[in-house]
Design an enzyme around this catalytic site. Structure first.
Site, PDB file in Angstrom:
ATOM      1  N   GLN A 101      43.783 -21.590  88.432  1.00 47.51           N
ATOM      2  CA  GLN A 101      43.150 -20.294  88.720  1.00 47.51           C
ATOM      3  C   GLN A 101      41.679 -20.349  88.307  1.00 47.51           C
ATOM      4  O   GLN A 101      41.348 -20.752  87.189  1.00 47.51           O
ATOM      5  CB  GLN A 101      43.840 -19.144  87.990  1.00 47.51           C
ATOM      6  CG  GLN A 101      43.306 -17.800  88.507  1.00 47.51           C
ATOM      7  CD  GLN A 101      43.833 -16.598  87.760  1.00 47.51           C
ATOM      8  OE1 GLN A 101      43.789 -16.552  86.541  1.00 47.51           O
ATOM      9  NE2 GLN A 101      44.297 -15.594  88.503  1.00 47.51           N
ATOM     10  N   TYR A 172      38.235  -8.397  86.647  1.00 47.07           N
ATOM     11  CA  TYR A 172      37.231  -9.465  86.586  1.00 47.07           C
ATOM     12  C   TYR A 172      36.240  -9.367  87.763  1.00 47.07           C
ATOM     13  O   TYR A 172      36.383  -8.508  88.626  1.00 47.07           O
ATOM     14  CB  TYR A 172      37.913 -10.833  86.493  1.00 47.07           C
ATOM     15  CG  TYR A 172      38.444 -11.111  85.088  1.00 47.07           C
ATOM     16  CD1 TYR A 172      37.967 -10.392  83.995  1.00 47.07           C
ATOM     17  CD2 TYR A 172      39.399 -12.073  84.846  1.00 47.07           C
ATOM     18  CE1 TYR A 172      38.435 -10.634  82.705  1.00 47.07           C
ATOM     19  CE2 TYR A 172      39.876 -12.320  83.554  1.00 47.07           C
ATOM     20  CZ  TYR A 172      39.384 -11.590  82.494  1.00 47.07           C
ATOM     21  OH  TYR A 172      39.824 -11.819  81.212  1.00 47.07           O
ATOM     22  N   ARG A 221      44.205 -14.202  94.288  1.00 47.03           N
ATOM     23  CA  ARG A 221      44.948 -13.184  93.539  1.00 47.03           C
ATOM     24  C   ARG A 221      44.157 -11.892  93.656  1.00 47.03           C
ATOM     25  O   ARG A 221      43.026 -11.785  93.152  1.00 47.03           O
ATOM     26  CB  ARG A 221      45.130 -13.593  92.071  1.00 47.03           C
ATOM     27  CG  ARG A 221      46.103 -12.639  91.388  1.00 47.03           C
ATOM     28  CD  ARG A 221      46.695 -13.117  90.111  1.00 47.03           C
ATOM     29  NE  ARG A 221      47.966 -12.431  89.895  1.00 47.03           N
ATOM     30  CZ  ARG A 221      48.580 -12.319  88.736  1.00 47.03           C
ATOM     31  NH1 ARG A 221      48.066 -12.858  87.664  1.00 47.03           N
ATOM     32  NH2 ARG A 221      49.733 -11.671  88.634  1.00 47.03           N
ATOM     33  N   GLY A 314      56.183 -13.944  84.687  1.00 51.05           N
ATOM     34  CA  GLY A 314      55.152 -14.254  83.707  1.00 51.05           C
ATOM     35  C   GLY A 314      55.655 -14.254  82.276  1.00 51.05           C
ATOM     36  O   GLY A 314      56.075 -15.288  81.741  1.00 51.05           O
ATOM     37  N   ARG A 315      55.645 -13.075  81.659  1.00 53.50           N
ATOM     38  CA  ARG A 315      55.887 -12.998  80.220  1.00 53.50           C
ATOM     39  C   ARG A 315      57.226 -13.589  79.794  1.00 53.50           C
ATOM     40  O   ARG A 315      57.327 -14.189  78.718  1.00 53.50           O
ATOM     41  CB  ARG A 315      55.758 -11.531  79.760  1.00 53.50           C
ATOM     42  CG  ARG A 315      54.299 -11.076  79.716  1.00 53.50           C
ATOM     43  CD  ARG A 315      54.172  -9.573  79.671  1.00 53.50           C
ATOM     44  NE  ARG A 315      54.549  -8.956  80.942  1.00 53.50           N
ATOM     45  CZ  ARG A 315      54.472  -7.661  81.193  1.00 53.50           C
ATOM     46  NH1 ARG A 315      54.037  -6.842  80.256  1.00 53.50           N
ATOM     47  NH2 ARG A 315      54.825  -7.182  82.377  1.00 53.50           N
TER      48      ARG A 315
HETATM   49  C1  LIG Z   1      49.246 -13.399  77.614  1.00 51.29           C
HETATM   50  C2  LIG Z   1      48.918 -13.115  79.040  1.00 51.29           C
HETATM   51  C3  LIG Z   1      47.838 -13.749  79.627  1.00 51.29           C
HETATM   52  C4  LIG Z   1      47.522 -13.515  80.975  1.00 51.29           C
HETATM   53  N1  LIG Z   1      46.489 -14.207  81.545  1.00 51.29           N
HETATM   54  C5  LIG Z   1      46.252 -14.070  82.882  1.00 51.29           C
HETATM   55  C6  LIG Z   1      45.296 -14.891  83.523  1.00 51.29           C
HETATM   56  O1  LIG Z   1      44.681 -15.788  82.923  1.00 51.29           O
HETATM   57  N2  LIG Z   1      45.064 -14.680  84.848  1.00 51.29           N
HETATM   58  C7  LIG Z   1      45.753 -13.724  85.562  1.00 51.29           C
HETATM   59  O2  LIG Z   1      45.515 -13.567  86.759  1.00 51.29           O
HETATM   60  N3  LIG Z   1      46.701 -12.976  84.970  1.00 51.29           N
HETATM   61  C8  LIG Z   1      46.985 -13.128  83.669  1.00 51.29           C
HETATM   62  N4  LIG Z   1      48.001 -12.423  83.096  1.00 51.29           N
HETATM   63  C9  LIG Z   1      48.861 -11.555  83.929  1.00 51.29           C
HETATM   64  C10 LIG Z   1      50.124 -12.310  84.396  1.00 51.29           C
HETATM   65  O3  LIG Z   1      49.773 -13.299  85.363  1.00 51.29           O
HETATM   66  C11 LIG Z   1      51.134 -11.346  85.053  1.00 51.29           C
HETATM   67  O4  LIG Z   1      50.521 -10.684  86.121  1.00 51.29           O
HETATM   68  C12 LIG Z   1      51.659 -10.304  84.062  1.00 51.29           C
HETATM   69  O5  LIG Z   1      52.152 -10.917  82.901  1.00 51.29           O
HETATM   70  C13 LIG Z   1      52.754  -9.431  84.694  1.00 51.29           C
HETATM   71  O6  LIG Z   1      53.849 -10.225  85.110  1.00 51.29           O
HETATM   72  P1  LIG Z   1      55.213 -10.277  84.226  1.00 51.29           P
HETATM   73  O7  LIG Z   1      55.745  -8.870  84.166  1.00 51.29           O
HETATM   74  O8  LIG Z   1      56.116 -11.214  84.990  1.00 51.29           O
HETATM   75  O9  LIG Z   1      54.849 -10.763  82.869  1.00 51.29           O
HETATM   76  C14 LIG Z   1      48.313 -12.611  81.741  1.00 51.29           C
HETATM   77  C15 LIG Z   1      49.394 -11.968  81.135  1.00 51.29           C
HETATM   78  C16 LIG Z   1      49.706 -12.219  79.817  1.00 51.29           C
HETATM   79  C17 LIG Z   1      50.906 -11.534  79.199  1.00 51.29           C
END
Ligand SMILES: Cc1cc2nc3c(=O)[nH]c(=O)nc-3n(C[C@H](O)[C@H](O)[C@H](O)COP(=O)(O)O)c2cc1C
Length: 325
Positions: A101, A172, A221, A314-315
């Site tokens: 990314q 961003y 994205r 993600g999380r």
């Molecule tokens: C610790 C953390 C760091 C993240 N860093 C990014 C990132 O670098 N780039 C991005 O587009 N989204 C980032 N996100 C968002 C995740 O890609 C994702 O959209 C978000 O966690 C929701 O999805 P989930 O419910 O499956 O966790 C981050 C989320 C978390 C929790």
């Protein structure tokens, strides 16, 4: 029959299944943004033990002024490509594809981190960075950042990544140009139309294509909807996705805009599904949906409902490398 564990094609690349790990910052890089062994181990473990077909690595800054926080990985000039190669080899060794990314934080950045004044579409405070007022970017600066995205994409390809994802979400820089909440420009990049609000995106896509060629997978994205008064809407999101497809994107990864990756008042699996449903059928390229999914059954159900072609988890995977439910 499972749909989740069937192949999907992004541009010229076929993935073994439709389950992906979205970008999540580990903040484990060294001061120069170099990938450490800890970062490498983190991704290799998730490639080995979870059932994903694709990893999209955490946001990497494309130039120093776009660095969001300490510990962020770099694909800017001088980035350590051998260290990245070590990581992409490790993930490929587990049979998983990997995208990088690419990001610029714009007015979310601070001079304490970058050593430079923050910039954005307009001299308007970022909702989450209210210490330093950003400078409005000149057209020359916009073109220079587009070139920085292109150069970073070339480095990602050299380092063994299977594709790149351009970050235009979560407040961003590219998201700032797209969102009428902070874009107050009066020129052809201004908020008057979605075409203007995505002009910078098109220039970034052109710069990336110039460097990596037509066949290399390029995702965007998009923080398609701000879900707040005066912000970007579902209709804007559909129009922007059509424009991005026409401009050469191979995959649209939908998420939130200036509110970040959450949706106020929603926590259900696939909480951005309204965006994905609005976009699906209006574009020919695959759509990826991330947000709120914590089980394989939920991912399967979203696919069966026709919400998306790929599902991001993600999380749940961030917390547990062995996640498979
Ligand atoms: C610790 C953390 C760091 C993240 N860093 C990014 C990132 O670098 N780039 C991005 O587009 N989204 C980032 N996100 C968002 C995740 O890609 C994702 O959209 C978000 O966690 C929701 O999805 P989930 O419910 O499956 O966790 C981050 C989320 C978390 C929790």
């Amino acid at each position: 029959m499972s749909c989740l564990f069937t192949p999907v094609t992004i541009g010229h690349l076929t993935l073994k299944n439709r389950l992906a790990m979205p970008p999540m910052a580990t903040a484990k890089a060294d001061e120069a943004g170099r990938v450490t062994q800890a970062v490498c181990d983190y991704y290799q473990e998730r490639a080995r033990y979870s059932k994903i077909g694709l990893i999209i690595t955490e946001h990497s800054f494309v130039c120093r002024q776009g660095k969001a926080h300490p510990g962020q990985t770099s694909l800017a000039e001088g980035a350590d490509l051998a260290a990245w190669r070590h990581l992409t080899d490790a993930v490929h060794g587990e049979g998983v594809k990997i995208f990088a990314q690419l990001s610029h934080a714009g007015s979310a950045a601070t001079s304490a981190v970058t050593g430079q004044a923050p910039v954005g579409p307009s001299a308007v405070f970022h909702p989450k960075q209210t210490k330093e007022l950003p400078e409005a970017m000149t057209v020359e600066q916009i073109h220079a950042v587009a070139r920085a995205f292109g150069d970073a994409a070339r480095r990602a390809r050299e380092a063994g990544f299977d594709g790149v994802e351009i970050h235009s979400a979560h407040g961003y820089l590219l998201n700032q140009f797209y969102s009428p909440l902070v874009n107050r420009r009066k020129d052809e990049y201004g908020p008057q139309s979605v075409e203007n609000r995505t002009r910078f995106h098109r220039e970034v896509l052109q710069a990336v294509r110039r460097e990596v060629g037509e066949e290399y997978p390029v995702a965007v994205r998009l923080g398609g909807c701000d879900y707040q008064e005066g912000g970007s809407t579902l209709e804007d999101c559909v129009e922007a996705c059509r424009i991005l497809e026409e401009s050469g994107a191979d995959l649209l990864h939908l998420t939130g805009g200036m509110n970040g990756f959450v949706r106020p008042g929603h926590g259900e699996p696939g909480y951005f599904r309204d965006m994905a449903l609005a976009v699906k059928g209006k574009v020919g390229i695959p759509v990826m949906l991330t947000g709120g999914v914590t089980t394989l059954a939920q991912a399967e159900e979203l696919l069966e409902q026709g919400c998306a072609d790929l599902i991001g988890v993600g999380r749940a995977i961030f917390r547990n490398a062995h996640w498979d439910d």
